[in-house]
Design a protein around this motif. Structure first.
Motif, short mmCIF file in Angstrom:
data_model
loop_
_atom_site.label_atom_id
_atom_site.label_comp_id
_atom_site.label_asym_id
_atom_site.label_seq_id
_atom_site.Cartn_x
_atom_site.Cartn_y
_atom_site.Cartn_z
N ASN A 171 35.99 54.97 45.29
CA ASN A 171 36.13 53.53 45.55
C ASN A 171 34.98 53.05 46.43
O ASN A 171 34.61 53.71 47.40
CB ASN A 171 37.45 53.24 46.30
CG ASN A 171 38.66 53.39 45.39
OD1 ASN A 171 39.67 53.92 45.80
ND2 ASN A 171 38.55 52.94 44.16
N GLY A 172 34.44 51.91 46.04
CA GLY A 172 33.38 51.30 46.85
C GLY A 172 32.01 51.95 46.67
O GLY A 172 31.08 51.65 47.41
N ALA A 173 31.87 52.82 45.68
CA ALA A 173 30.60 53.54 45.49
C ALA A 173 29.49 52.64 44.95
O ALA A 173 28.31 52.96 45.07
CB ALA A 173 30.80 54.72 44.54
N GLY A 174 29.87 51.53 44.32
CA GLY A 174 28.86 50.62 43.78
C GLY A 174 28.84 50.55 42.27
O GLY A 174 27.92 49.97 41.67
N LYS A 175 29.87 51.08 41.62
CA LYS A 175 29.90 51.11 40.15
C LYS A 175 29.98 49.69 39.58
O LYS A 175 29.20 49.30 38.73
CB LYS A 175 31.11 51.95 39.64
CG LYS A 175 31.15 53.36 40.19
CD LYS A 175 32.36 54.12 39.71
CE LYS A 175 33.71 53.56 40.14
NZ LYS A 175 33.97 53.67 41.58
N SER A 176 30.97 48.93 40.07
CA SER A 176 31.14 47.57 39.53
C SER A 176 29.91 46.72 39.80
O SER A 176 29.48 45.94 38.94
CB SER A 176 32.36 46.88 40.16
OG SER A 176 33.50 47.65 39.95
N THR A 177 29.35 46.87 40.99
CA THR A 177 28.16 46.07 41.32
C THR A 177 27.03 46.39 40.33
O THR A 177 26.37 45.48 39.81
CB THR A 177 27.71 46.37 42.77
OG1 THR A 177 28.81 46.10 43.63
CG2 THR A 177 26.52 45.52 43.17
N HIS B 294 39.64 44.01 43.15
CA HIS B 294 38.85 44.95 42.37
C HIS B 294 38.11 44.22 41.26
O HIS B 294 38.67 43.46 40.51
CB HIS B 294 39.77 46.00 41.76
CG HIS B 294 39.04 46.89 40.84
ND1 HIS B 294 38.91 46.60 39.52
CD2 HIS B 294 38.34 48.02 41.07
CE1 HIS B 294 38.18 47.54 38.95
NE2 HIS B 294 37.83 48.41 39.88
N1 ATP Z 1 31.47 40.20 46.05
C1 ATP Z 1 31.36 41.06 47.06
N2 ATP Z 1 31.29 40.62 48.34
C2 ATP Z 1 31.17 41.48 49.36
N3 ATP Z 1 31.12 42.81 49.24
C3 ATP Z 1 31.19 43.31 48.01
C4 ATP Z 1 31.32 42.46 46.85
N4 ATP Z 1 31.36 43.25 45.76
C5 ATP Z 1 31.26 44.53 46.19
N5 ATP Z 1 31.17 44.57 47.54
C6 ATP Z 1 31.02 45.78 48.37
O1 ATP Z 1 30.06 46.60 47.75
C7 ATP Z 1 30.46 47.96 47.79
C8 ATP Z 1 30.50 48.51 46.37
O2 ATP Z 1 31.58 47.88 45.66
P1 ATP Z 1 31.84 48.09 44.11
O3 ATP Z 1 32.99 47.22 43.72
O4 ATP Z 1 30.56 47.90 43.39
O5 ATP Z 1 32.25 49.61 44.09
P2 ATP Z 1 33.04 50.43 42.97
O6 ATP Z 1 32.37 51.75 42.89
O7 ATP Z 1 33.13 49.64 41.73
O8 ATP Z 1 34.45 50.61 43.66
P3 ATP Z 1 35.94 50.60 43.00
O9 ATP Z 1 36.09 51.89 42.26
O10 ATP Z 1 36.80 50.55 44.22
O11 ATP Z 1 36.02 49.38 42.17
C9 ATP Z 1 31.77 48.01 48.53
O12 ATP Z 1 31.52 48.30 49.87
C10 ATP Z 1 32.30 46.61 48.39
O13 ATP Z 1 33.09 46.31 49.50
#
Ligand code: ATP
Length: 326
Positions: A48-54, A323
Protein backbone atom coordinates in the motif's frame (compact mmCIF):
# COMPACT_ATOMS: atom_id res chain seq x y z
CA UNK A 1 -14.58 -13.76 -27.56
CA UNK A 2 -10.88 -14.51 -27.99
CA UNK A 3 -8.45 -11.73 -28.61
CA UNK A 4 -7.34 -11.47 -32.21
CA UNK A 5 -3.62 -12.18 -32.60
CA UNK A 6 -1.56 -9.07 -33.30
CA UNK A 7 1.00 -9.01 -36.03
CA UNK A 8 3.28 -6.24 -34.82
CA UNK A 9 5.46 -7.09 -31.83
CA UNK A 10 7.23 -3.98 -30.63
CA UNK A 11 9.85 -4.70 -28.01
CA UNK A 12 8.35 -2.35 -25.45
CA UNK A 13 4.89 -0.85 -25.58
CA UNK A 14 4.91 0.83 -22.17
CA UNK A 15 7.94 2.81 -21.04
CA UNK A 16 8.37 4.55 -17.72
CA UNK A 17 11.55 6.60 -17.70
CA UNK A 18 12.90 8.24 -14.53
CA UNK A 19 9.35 9.02 -13.51
CA UNK A 20 9.02 11.19 -10.41
CA UNK A 21 5.90 12.58 -8.79
CA UNK A 22 5.39 14.19 -5.38
CA UNK A 23 2.27 15.27 -3.56
CA UNK A 24 3.42 18.07 -1.29
CA UNK A 25 6.43 16.80 0.60
CA UNK A 26 5.53 13.14 -0.07
CA UNK A 27 7.30 11.51 -3.02
CA UNK A 28 4.83 9.01 -4.49
CA UNK A 29 7.02 7.92 -7.42
CA UNK A 30 10.77 8.31 -7.22
CA UNK A 31 12.97 8.10 -10.34
CA UNK A 32 11.11 5.00 -11.48
CA UNK A 33 12.10 3.30 -14.73
CA UNK A 34 10.78 0.11 -16.28
CA UNK A 35 9.38 -1.09 -19.58
CA UNK A 36 6.63 -3.55 -20.43
CA UNK A 37 6.67 -5.94 -23.36
CA UNK A 38 3.74 -7.26 -25.30
CA UNK A 39 2.89 -10.95 -25.25
CA UNK A 40 2.95 -11.47 -21.52
CA UNK A 41 1.11 -10.42 -18.40
CA UNK A 42 3.20 -8.06 -16.30
CA UNK A 43 2.29 -7.74 -12.64
CA UNK A 44 2.95 -4.34 -11.07
CA UNK A 45 3.41 -5.14 -7.42
CA UNK A 46 3.98 -3.13 -4.29
CA UNK A 47 2.62 -2.65 -0.80
CA UNK A 48 0.00 0.00 0.00
CA UNK A 49 1.20 3.47 -0.87
CA UNK A 50 4.09 2.18 -3.03
CA UNK A 51 3.10 4.41 -5.95
CA UNK A 52 1.38 1.92 -8.26
CA UNK A 53 -1.80 3.94 -8.83
CA UNK A 54 0.17 7.15 -9.27
CA UNK A 55 2.31 5.50 -11.96
CA UNK A 56 -0.74 4.12 -13.78
CA UNK A 57 -2.50 7.48 -13.59
CA UNK A 58 0.54 9.21 -15.09
CA UNK A 59 0.65 6.58 -17.86
CA UNK A 60 -2.99 7.36 -18.61
CA UNK A 61 -2.26 11.08 -18.82
CA UNK A 62 -3.98 11.96 -15.55
CA UNK A 63 -1.63 14.42 -13.95
CA UNK A 64 1.80 15.67 -14.91
CA UNK A 65 5.01 14.07 -13.69
CA UNK A 66 7.48 16.33 -11.86
CA UNK A 67 10.24 14.66 -13.89
CA UNK A 68 10.65 11.78 -16.29
CA UNK A 69 8.24 10.33 -18.83
CA UNK A 70 5.45 7.79 -19.01
CA UNK A 71 5.00 6.58 -22.58
CA UNK A 72 2.67 4.29 -24.51
CA UNK A 73 3.75 3.33 -28.03
CA UNK A 74 6.57 5.86 -27.55
CA UNK A 75 4.22 8.77 -26.85
CA UNK A 76 2.48 10.36 -23.88
CA UNK A 77 -1.12 9.06 -23.65
CA UNK A 78 -2.56 12.47 -24.55
CA UNK A 79 -0.76 12.43 -27.89
CA UNK A 80 -2.29 9.12 -28.99
CA UNK A 81 -4.91 9.27 -31.70
CA UNK A 82 -7.99 7.23 -30.68
CA UNK A 83 -6.56 6.36 -27.25
CA UNK A 84 -9.54 4.18 -26.21
CA UNK A 85 -8.93 1.97 -29.24
CA UNK A 86 -5.30 1.49 -28.25
CA UNK A 87 -5.24 1.54 -24.46
CA UNK A 88 -7.84 0.28 -22.00
CA UNK A 89 -7.43 1.61 -18.47
CA UNK A 90 -9.12 0.75 -15.20
CA UNK A 91 -8.32 3.07 -12.35
CA UNK A 92 -11.16 3.49 -9.95
CA UNK A 93 -14.12 1.17 -10.13
CA UNK A 94 -16.63 3.71 -8.83
CA UNK A 95 -15.79 6.45 -11.33
CA UNK A 96 -18.81 6.04 -13.62
CA UNK A 97 -21.72 8.46 -13.81
CA UNK A 98 -23.71 6.91 -10.96
CA UNK A 99 -27.16 7.76 -12.37
CA UNK A 100 -26.46 6.26 -15.80
CA UNK A 101 -27.22 2.62 -16.49
CA UNK A 102 -24.28 0.35 -17.21
CA UNK A 103 -25.46 0.13 -20.84
CA UNK A 104 -25.75 3.89 -21.26
CA UNK A 105 -22.41 4.53 -19.59
CA UNK A 106 -20.72 2.24 -22.12
CA UNK A 107 -22.83 3.54 -25.01
CA UNK A 108 -21.77 7.09 -24.19
CA UNK A 109 -18.11 6.00 -24.22
CA UNK A 110 -18.61 4.07 -27.46
CA UNK A 111 -20.28 7.03 -29.22
CA UNK A 112 -17.57 9.47 -28.21
CA UNK A 113 -14.92 7.11 -29.59
CA UNK A 114 -16.60 5.90 -32.80
CA UNK A 115 -17.03 2.38 -31.46
CA UNK A 116 -20.03 0.45 -32.89
CA UNK A 117 -23.07 0.19 -30.61
CA UNK A 118 -23.02 -3.62 -30.94
CA UNK A 119 -19.72 -3.74 -29.07
CA UNK A 120 -21.49 -2.44 -25.94
CA UNK A 121 -23.69 -5.55 -25.61
CA UNK A 122 -20.68 -7.67 -26.48
CA UNK A 123 -18.49 -6.37 -23.63
CA UNK A 124 -21.41 -6.43 -21.18
CA UNK A 125 -21.75 -10.12 -22.01
CA UNK A 126 -18.02 -10.69 -21.65
CA UNK A 127 -17.93 -9.27 -18.12
CA UNK A 128 -21.19 -10.96 -17.07
CA UNK A 129 -23.29 -7.80 -16.67
CA UNK A 130 -25.90 -8.41 -19.40
CA UNK A 131 -28.67 -9.05 -16.86
CA UNK A 132 -28.08 -5.78 -15.00
CA UNK A 133 -27.21 -3.66 -18.04
CA UNK A 134 -30.24 -1.39 -17.58
CA UNK A 135 -29.65 -0.80 -13.87
CA UNK A 136 -28.06 2.41 -12.69
CA UNK A 137 -24.43 1.78 -11.88
CA UNK A 138 -24.75 3.83 -8.68
CA UNK A 139 -26.33 0.81 -7.02
CA UNK A 140 -23.63 -1.61 -8.15
CA UNK A 141 -21.54 -3.57 -5.67
CA UNK A 142 -17.76 -3.12 -5.78
CA UNK A 143 -17.41 -6.30 -7.83
CA UNK A 144 -20.08 -5.20 -10.33
CA UNK A 145 -18.47 -1.76 -10.62
CA UNK A 146 -15.15 -3.47 -11.20
CA UNK A 147 -16.71 -5.57 -13.99
CA UNK A 148 -18.16 -2.42 -15.54
CA UNK A 149 -14.75 -0.74 -15.38
CA UNK A 150 -13.21 -3.77 -17.09
CA UNK A 151 -15.97 -3.65 -19.75
CA UNK A 152 -15.08 0.00 -20.42
CA UNK A 153 -11.39 -0.91 -20.69
CA UNK A 154 -12.23 -3.66 -23.22
CA UNK A 155 -14.69 -1.55 -25.21
CA UNK A 156 -12.22 -0.40 -27.88
CA UNK A 157 -10.59 -3.87 -28.03
CA UNK A 158 -7.26 -2.17 -27.26
CA UNK A 159 -3.79 -3.65 -27.61
CA UNK A 160 -2.85 -2.46 -24.15
CA UNK A 161 -4.60 -3.01 -20.84
CA UNK A 162 -3.57 -1.02 -17.77
CA UNK A 163 -5.56 -2.23 -14.80
CA UNK A 164 -5.23 -0.96 -11.23
CA UNK A 165 -6.07 -3.71 -8.72
CA UNK A 166 -8.67 -5.26 -11.06
CA UNK A 167 -9.44 -8.23 -8.82
CA UNK A 168 -10.56 -5.99 -5.94
CA UNK A 169 -14.10 -6.96 -5.04
CA UNK A 170 -14.40 -9.72 -7.66
CA UNK A 171 -15.82 -13.06 -6.53
CA UNK A 172 -13.76 -16.23 -7.13
CA UNK A 173 -15.51 -16.88 -10.45
CA UNK A 174 -14.75 -13.29 -11.50
CA UNK A 175 -11.10 -13.59 -10.48
CA UNK A 176 -10.80 -16.81 -12.47
CA UNK A 177 -12.49 -15.28 -15.50
CA UNK A 178 -10.32 -12.16 -15.43
CA UNK A 179 -7.13 -14.19 -15.01
CA UNK A 180 -7.97 -16.24 -18.11
CA UNK A 181 -8.97 -13.19 -20.10
CA UNK A 182 -5.69 -11.42 -19.35
CA UNK A 183 -3.63 -14.50 -20.16
CA UNK A 184 -5.52 -14.99 -23.39
CA UNK A 185 -4.94 -11.40 -24.47
CA UNK A 186 -1.25 -11.60 -23.60
CA UNK A 187 -0.94 -14.86 -25.54
CA UNK A 188 -2.45 -13.09 -28.57
CA UNK A 189 0.35 -10.51 -28.41
CA UNK A 190 -1.37 -7.80 -26.38
CA UNK A 191 0.31 -5.87 -23.59
CA UNK A 192 -1.14 -6.34 -20.12
CA UNK A 193 0.00 -4.46 -17.02
CA UNK A 194 -1.97 -4.94 -13.85
CA UNK A 195 -1.25 -3.73 -10.36
CA UNK A 196 -1.75 -5.63 -7.16
CA UNK A 197 -0.46 -5.76 -3.62
CA UNK A 198 -0.97 -9.54 -3.54
CA UNK A 199 1.93 -11.67 -4.67
CA UNK A 200 -0.14 -14.85 -4.52
CA UNK A 201 -2.55 -13.46 -7.08
CA UNK A 202 0.30 -12.38 -9.35
CA UNK A 203 1.93 -15.79 -9.00
CA UNK A 204 -0.98 -17.38 -10.85
CA UNK A 205 -1.59 -14.57 -13.33
CA UNK A 206 1.66 -12.82 -14.27
CA UNK A 207 4.66 -13.97 -16.30
CA UNK A 208 6.75 -10.97 -15.39
CA UNK A 209 6.95 -8.82 -12.25
CA UNK A 210 7.78 -5.17 -11.70
CA UNK A 211 8.00 -4.66 -7.94
CA UNK A 212 8.12 -1.22 -6.35
CA UNK A 213 8.34 0.13 -2.82
CA UNK A 214 8.11 3.79 -1.76
CA UNK A 215 8.00 4.78 -5.40
CA UNK A 216 11.29 3.08 -6.26
CA UNK A 217 12.00 0.02 -8.39
CA UNK A 218 12.87 -3.05 -6.31
CA UNK A 219 12.77 -5.75 -8.97
CA UNK A 220 12.04 -6.19 -12.68
CA UNK A 221 12.14 -9.91 -13.24
CA UNK A 222 10.35 -12.91 -14.64
CA UNK A 223 8.18 -14.82 -12.17
CA UNK A 224 10.39 -17.87 -12.75
CA UNK A 225 13.59 -16.00 -11.90
CA UNK A 226 11.99 -14.39 -8.85
CA UNK A 227 10.93 -17.81 -7.60
CA UNK A 228 14.34 -19.36 -8.25
CA UNK A 229 16.15 -16.51 -6.55
CA UNK A 230 13.95 -15.87 -3.54
CA UNK A 231 12.09 -19.02 -2.66
CA UNK A 232 14.50 -20.98 -0.52
CA UNK A 233 13.79 -24.48 0.60
CA UNK A 234 13.11 -24.84 4.31
CA UNK A 235 13.54 -28.09 6.22
CA UNK A 236 12.03 -28.82 9.63
CA UNK A 237 13.58 -31.57 11.67
CA UNK A 238 12.69 -32.91 15.14
CA UNK A 239 15.79 -34.63 16.44
CA UNK A 240 17.30 -35.92 19.66
CA UNK A 241 20.30 -33.58 19.87
CA UNK A 242 19.15 -30.33 18.25
CA UNK A 243 22.04 -28.19 19.49
CA UNK A 244 24.65 -30.64 18.17
CA UNK A 245 22.89 -30.92 14.81
CA UNK A 246 22.60 -27.14 14.68
CA UNK A 247 26.37 -26.81 15.06
CA UNK A 248 26.99 -29.42 12.37
CA UNK A 249 24.57 -27.73 9.99
CA UNK A 250 26.26 -24.40 10.50
CA UNK A 251 29.66 -25.95 9.84
CA UNK A 252 28.21 -27.32 6.61
CA UNK A 253 27.10 -23.83 5.57
CA UNK A 254 23.36 -24.08 6.37
CA UNK A 255 21.35 -21.85 8.69
CA UNK A 256 19.44 -23.52 11.51
CA UNK A 257 17.33 -22.10 14.29
CA UNK A 258 15.04 -23.57 16.97
CA UNK A 259 11.27 -23.22 16.49
CA UNK A 260 8.78 -22.86 19.39
CA UNK A 261 7.50 -26.40 18.76
CA UNK A 262 10.96 -27.84 19.45
CA UNK A 263 11.92 -28.49 15.80
CA UNK A 264 14.90 -26.99 14.00
CA UNK A 265 14.21 -24.80 10.96
CA UNK A 266 16.96 -25.26 8.41
CA UNK A 267 17.62 -23.15 5.34
CA UNK A 268 20.37 -23.57 2.78
CA UNK A 269 20.26 -27.36 2.63
CA UNK A 270 17.87 -29.83 1.04
CA UNK A 271 16.03 -32.30 3.30
CA UNK A 272 17.95 -35.30 1.93
CA UNK A 273 21.25 -33.67 2.86
CA UNK A 274 20.00 -32.76 6.34
CA UNK A 275 18.96 -36.37 6.94
CA UNK A 276 22.32 -37.63 5.64
CA UNK A 277 24.22 -35.29 7.99
CA UNK A 278 22.16 -36.37 11.01
CA UNK A 279 22.63 -40.05 10.22
CA UNK A 280 26.38 -39.62 9.62
CA UNK A 281 26.68 -38.29 13.18
CA UNK A 282 24.26 -40.79 14.75
CA UNK A 283 21.70 -38.12 15.59
CA UNK A 284 18.30 -39.77 15.62
CA UNK A 285 15.27 -37.86 14.34
CA UNK A 286 11.52 -38.45 14.49
CA UNK A 287 10.28 -35.94 11.93
CA UNK A 288 11.72 -34.37 8.81
CA UNK A 289 9.73 -32.19 6.44
CA UNK A 290 10.77 -30.07 3.49
CA UNK A 291 8.84 -27.03 2.23
CA UNK A 292 9.64 -23.86 0.41
CA UNK A 293 9.28 -20.24 1.48
CA UNK A 294 6.28 -18.88 -0.32
CA UNK A 295 6.41 -16.18 -2.95
CA UNK A 296 4.30 -14.05 -0.62
CA UNK A 297 6.96 -14.38 2.10
CA UNK A 298 9.70 -13.50 -0.37
CA UNK A 299 7.71 -10.45 -1.52
CA UNK A 300 7.06 -9.33 2.08
CA UNK A 301 10.74 -9.71 2.87
CA UNK A 302 11.74 -7.68 -0.17
CA UNK A 303 9.27 -4.88 0.50
CA UNK A 304 9.52 -4.88 4.32
CA UNK A 305 11.88 -1.92 4.41
CA UNK A 306 9.91 -0.09 1.75
CA UNK A 307 6.47 -0.43 3.27
CA UNK A 308 4.80 2.81 4.19
CA UNK A 309 1.90 1.42 6.20
CA UNK A 310 2.32 -1.57 8.48
CA UNK A 311 -0.01 -2.69 11.26
CA UNK A 312 0.90 -0.88 14.46
CA UNK A 313 3.16 1.69 12.76
CA UNK A 314 0.74 4.44 13.73
CA UNK A 315 0.81 5.78 10.17
CA UNK A 316 -2.44 5.75 8.27
CA UNK A 317 -3.15 5.88 4.59
CA UNK A 318 -3.40 9.29 3.04
CA UNK A 319 -6.05 11.35 4.73
CA UNK A 320 -9.23 11.90 2.80
CA UNK A 321 -8.24 10.51 -0.59
CA UNK A 322 -9.76 7.07 -1.09
CA UNK A 323 -8.05 4.24 -2.90
CA UNK A 324 -7.29 5.17 -6.45
CA UNK A 325 -8.74 8.68 -6.05
CA UNK A 326 -7.58 11.07 -8.73
N1 ATP B 1 -4.05 12.65 -4.83
C1 ATP B 1 -3.13 12.48 -3.88
N2 ATP B 1 -2.89 13.44 -2.97
C2 ATP B 1 -1.95 13.29 -2.02
N3 ATP B 1 -1.18 12.20 -1.87
C3 ATP B 1 -1.38 11.20 -2.74
C4 ATP B 1 -2.36 11.29 -3.79
N4 ATP B 1 -2.31 10.15 -4.50
C5 ATP B 1 -1.35 9.38 -3.94
N5 ATP B 1 -0.80 10.00 -2.87
C6 ATP B 1 0.29 9.49 -2.03
O1 ATP B 1 1.27 8.93 -2.88
C7 ATP B 1 1.77 7.72 -2.36
C8 ATP B 1 1.57 6.61 -3.39
O2 ATP B 1 0.16 6.35 -3.51
P1 ATP B 1 -0.45 5.37 -4.60
O3 ATP B 1 -1.93 5.41 -4.48
O4 ATP B 1 0.15 5.69 -5.92
O5 ATP B 1 0.12 3.99 -4.09
P2 ATP B 1 -0.38 2.51 -4.41
O6 ATP B 1 0.85 1.69 -4.57
O7 ATP B 1 -1.33 2.52 -5.54
O8 ATP B 1 -1.08 2.12 -3.05
P3 ATP B 1 -2.42 1.22 -2.79
O9 ATP B 1 -2.05 -0.20 -3.06
O10 ATP B 1 -2.67 1.48 -1.34
O11 ATP B 1 -3.47 1.77 -3.68
C9 ATP B 1 1.08 7.50 -1.04
O12 ATP B 1 1.89 7.99 -0.02
C10 ATP B 1 -0.16 8.33 -1.16
O13 ATP B 1 -0.54 8.77 0.12
Amino acid sequence: MSAAPLRRHARYVIEVQHLTKSYGPARAVDDLSFAVRPGRVTGFLGPNGAGKSTTLRLLLGLGEPDAGRALLFGKPYRELADPLLRVGGLLEAKSTQRTRSAYHHLLWLARTHRIPRSRVREVLGMVGLSDVAERSSGGFSLGMSQRLGIAAALLGDPEVLLLDEPVNGLDPEGVHWLRNLLKERAAAGHTVLLSSHLMNEMAVTADHLVIIGRGRLLADTSLADFTAEHCRSVVRIRCHEPERLRGLLREAGAEAGPEPDGTLRVTGMESREVAKLARAHDIGFDELAGESTSLEEAFLEMTARETQFTAGSGAGPRGGAGHGAL
